[in-house]
Design an enzyme around this catalytic site. Structure first.
Site, PDB file in Angstrom:
ATOM      1  N   TYR A 250     -55.749  -9.394 -36.177  1.00  0.00           N
ATOM      2  CA  TYR A 250     -56.934  -9.873 -36.883  1.00  0.00           C
ATOM      3  C   TYR A 250     -57.824  -8.721 -37.337  1.00  0.00           C
ATOM      4  O   TYR A 250     -58.593  -8.873 -38.295  1.00  0.00           O
ATOM      5  CB  TYR A 250     -57.686 -10.896 -36.025  1.00  0.00           C
ATOM      6  CG  TYR A 250     -57.050 -12.253 -36.149  1.00  0.00           C
ATOM      7  CD1 TYR A 250     -57.331 -13.070 -37.234  1.00  0.00           C
ATOM      8  CD2 TYR A 250     -56.110 -12.690 -35.225  1.00  0.00           C
ATOM      9  CE1 TYR A 250     -56.718 -14.294 -37.393  1.00  0.00           C
ATOM     10  CE2 TYR A 250     -55.489 -13.922 -35.368  1.00  0.00           C
ATOM     11  CZ  TYR A 250     -55.801 -14.717 -36.462  1.00  0.00           C
ATOM     12  OH  TYR A 250     -55.176 -15.925 -36.626  1.00  0.00           O
ATOM     13  N   HIS A 405     -58.715 -16.792 -30.656  1.00  0.00           N
ATOM     14  CA  HIS A 405     -57.351 -16.324 -30.883  1.00  0.00           C
ATOM     15  C   HIS A 405     -56.810 -15.543 -29.685  1.00  0.00           C
ATOM     16  O   HIS A 405     -55.724 -14.981 -29.759  1.00  0.00           O
ATOM     17  CB  HIS A 405     -57.302 -15.445 -32.129  1.00  0.00           C
ATOM     18  CG  HIS A 405     -57.459 -16.213 -33.402  1.00  0.00           C
ATOM     19  ND1 HIS A 405     -56.547 -17.161 -33.799  1.00  0.00           N
ATOM     20  CD2 HIS A 405     -58.416 -16.191 -34.358  1.00  0.00           C
ATOM     21  CE1 HIS A 405     -56.935 -17.687 -34.948  1.00  0.00           C
ATOM     22  NE2 HIS A 405     -58.063 -17.125 -35.310  1.00  0.00           N
TER      23      HIS A 405
END
Length: 730
Positions: A250, A405
């Site tokens: 990410y 996440h």
């Protein structure tokens, strides 16, 4: 080397060369003295122009298609709107460089089609559990569309008719900005990558439309108090070392909006000093993003798609902007590795520098990257040995949860060698943008397997994941990085956590190290994990490895007629059991083959330790999981356990020539000795070399320690040390 293309750089086009959104040195804005003269482009830039022209021409040939949104990720309408924003962005850049009217017309006509469509849109029909979008099934993709579309719009805006400009301003970009920042205010004000994309989209739109309210909203949040918004994201999402809390995957994804919007801020509001903010945090973040790779691929922490590498659109843009800001010649080396750039002033400047031979090798190095805004929420330790794509790398993930996440894998680790991942991390259970797999979304097995502790190389207690799989609990705690040191022959990290099992009073501390031993071709990967709890507990230590088993030191009970499932929850329901054994002291090893190299995992059996050989894929009716092997060391019936192991890389196998060299481990024995609170790991090779790794568990570097092992005194200072004992009968 330079190539001459037929494309012309027109002084008119470059006069409008993204004055609002582009960021670069004046040299990147040079115009040809005579419009009739072809412009010489650096090789990388010229090649990128050819790729862009090929894609844009293909899109032009198909006509402008702006469908009513219908499909989830991977479906036709989803992919068409993605292609549209890419085509607009590239066509606009081609117009800026070449001045060719056809590119201008294409971007204008596409945006006018969106001006017809956008006012008719409500919530996307394929909405799921994510915040719903308009053009796409989730608001994140709408923000991505706008980040690219506003960059496409800016170079043509001033040349539009007043009527067309008003339609696109009001029916596309003002409506889209209202949707992102007001209708989707909850997402817009998050400290999260979705909000980074949204604030970048709205802020850059504000600069292009000269709307100070949109700019202020993007920079400082909806309330304008700076508690949210883009600036606050740079302060809370990165550690002081530039590590992004959601992990490398990410971090790569977020670098595009961070860098592109920062470039626009620098050009329009230089007094903010965005690239100097927090001691240059954005440039640190770009560097950390690159460091968190092996052979170009990102370490797959958390919800990572394992295919992502440095060859990604986000980093083509980020590296070009980063070089424009820093003039760091090592970034040129990354661009050379990528073999790609962007057709922007920054990409042109970087390509010229490459042609001028200014690149210097990027220094992939051993390092500690702290986590958390203050650097006090754990860390990621990276060890490297050797040079180039075949080097060995060891990664200790001692970081925080990583928000939604994140995975429940405190103190886990990975190992890479000779271009392969030897000790694996599963990453995400997702087939991105493949509609057949739940619309390309995260699969149910992402929760039931990929996030669970047993899916990682992390200690599991009583077959329950860390924090019992509860993200709210996990967000409140993180490991403590006790020690990190790099020296010749010995690279070591130590970290611990005492509340991964709230209410169970289980503390775990893990030492991971690269240890060089005389006569061995590669360092040993050493793992010492100490767990302390109360009562009768079950400790499971899985190792997920890549390769084909060649040899077992123990003789397991084999389940060939039917494989049982290991458990019922917390990921155990997805493990088939292939074999079980209770190895004797000298039987604790297994060897596998991968990529023409042998790997021997050697461990010290303690008490009645059971070894379980397994494979993922049980309880998976839709075939969503990869079938991958693992081995689990299990200790039952005690409140304490210490796991000691080494992983050895050795030998060669060449199937083409049918040659095998060094298939047997060169380690003769592995022993573990505890003396009081100290632990000593003893490694002896077949050649008679002896090395001790002594651990005090005391982070005072001045404290002296001494133990007697086999009648021999071993002394050291600080947390841990490597002591070469030489040859002998130790």
């Amino acid at each position: 080397m330079k190539r001459i293309l037929t494309a012309i750089i027109s002084t008119t086009a470059l006069a409008t060369a993204a004055p609002v959104l582009a960021h670069g040195h004046e040299a990147a804005h040079e115009a040809a003295a005579d419009d009739a003269q072809p412009m010489e482009y650096p090789e990388l830039f010229a090649a990128e122009m050819e790729l862009a022209e090929e894609f844009v021409h293909g899109m032009m040939d198909g006509g402008i298609v702006v469908p009513v949104p219908q499909d989830p990720g991977g479906g036709y309408t989803h992919e068409q709107h993605k292609r549209n924003y890419r085509a607009m962005y590239l066509a606009s850049n081609l117009y800026r460089v070449t001045g060719e009217q056809r590119f201008f017309d294409y971007v204008r006509d596409m945006l006018l089609e969106y001006a017809d469509l956008y006012p008719t849109l409500g919530d996307h029909p394929a909405r799921a559990n994510q915040n719903v979008g308009r053009l796409f099934w989730q608001v994140l993709n709408d923000a991505m569309w706008q980040v690219h579309a506003i960059q496409a719009y800016e170079p043509i805006r001033d040349e539009l008719s007043a009527e067309d400009r008003a339609r696109i301003d009001n029916d596309v970009f003002r409506r889209a900005s209202e949707f992102l920042s007001v209708d989707s205010e909850r997402t817009f004000n998050l400290i999260h990558n979705h909000a980074t994309w949204a604030t970048a989209a709205v802020g850059m739109t504000g600069y292009v439309l000269e709307d100070e309210d949109l700019v202020r909203r993007a920079l400082y949040g909806s309330a304008g108090d700076g508690e949210t918004g883009f600036i606050r994201q740079t302060e809370l999402l990165f550690s002081p070392d530039g590590y992004y809390t959601e992990g490398p995957y990410y971090q790569r994804f977020a670098m595009l909006p961070f860098m592109v919007f920062a470039g626009a801020i620098e050009r329009n509001d230089p007094e903010i000093g965005i690239f100097e903010h927090r001691d240059g945090i954005l440039m640190k973040a770009l560097n950390a993003t690159i460091q968190l790779t092996y052979d170009g691929y990102f370490f797959p922490f958390n919800d990572a798609i394992r295919d992502k590498s440095l060859n990604t659109a986000e980093l083509y843009e980020g590296v070009a902007i980063g070089y424009s800001v820093s003039q760091d010649p090592a970034l040129l080396d990354i661009a050379r590795h990528q073999g790609r750039t962007v057709i922007t002033p920054q990409g042109l400047e970087m390509s010229r520098a490459l042609d001028a031979g200014l690149a210097e090798p990027f220094n992939f190095r051993s390092m500690l990257l702290t986590d958390g805004p203050e650097g006090d929420q754990g860390a990621v330790a990276v060890f490297r040995s050797g040079q180039g794509p075949m080097h060995m790398a060891m990664v200790a993930k001692n970081a925080s949860q990583g928000m939604g996440h994140g995975h429940f894998d405190k103190l886990s680790w990975q190992l890479y060698d000779r271009g392969n991942e030897i000790v694996r991390d599963y990453g995400a259970a997702r087939f991105l943008n493949i509609e057949a797999k739940d619309g390309g979304r995260y699969l149910p097995e992402n929760e039931s397997w990929a996030k669970q502790s047993v899916a990682h190389n992390a200690l599991v207690v009583n077959e329950q994941s860390h924090f019992y799989g509860d993200r709210d609990l996990a967000d409140q705690s993180w490991p403590t990085q006790h020690y990190f040191n790099i020296e010749d022959g010995f690279q070591v990290s130590a970290a611990g956590i005492d509340n991964a099992y709230p209410g169970e009073n289980v503390a775990m501390t893990r030492v991971l190290a690269m240890v060089e031993v005389e006569g061995l071709s590669s360092p040993l990967a050493l793992d010492v994990l100490r767990a302390q709890g109360e009562g009768e507990l079950q400790f499971d230590l899985p190792l997920h490895y890549s390769g084909h088993i060649m040899r077992l030191g123990f003789d397991p009970e084999r389940f060939t007629a039917g494989r049982p499932v290991l458990g019922s929850d917390h990921g155990y329901q997805h493990i088939w059991v292939d074999g079980r054994a209770t190895p004797a002291a000298d039987q604790g090893f297994m060897t596998w083959l991968l990529g023409g190299r042998f790997y021997t995992y050697r461990f010290v059996p303690s008490g009645e330790m059971e070894v379980i050989l397994g494979e993922t894929g049980a309880s998976d009716p839709n075939f969503n999981l990869r079938r991958e092997p693992l081995v689990i060391q299990r200790v039952r019936g005690s409140g304490n356990a210490t796991f000691v192991s080494v992983l050895e890389s050795h030998g060669l196998y060449d199937g083409a020539t049918e040659q095998t060299i060094g298939s047997d481990s060169q380690v003769a024995s592995l022993r573990h000795v505890r003396s009081g609170e100290h632990d000593v790991v003893l490694v002896e090779t077949l050649a008679g070399e002896n090395v001790a790794v002594a651990i005090s568990w005391d982070d005072d570097p001045e404290e002296q320690h001494s133990v007697t092992v086999d009648g021999r005194e071993i002394s050291w200072s600080g947390y841990a040390a490597r002591i070469a004992l030489g040859q002998g009968d130790n």
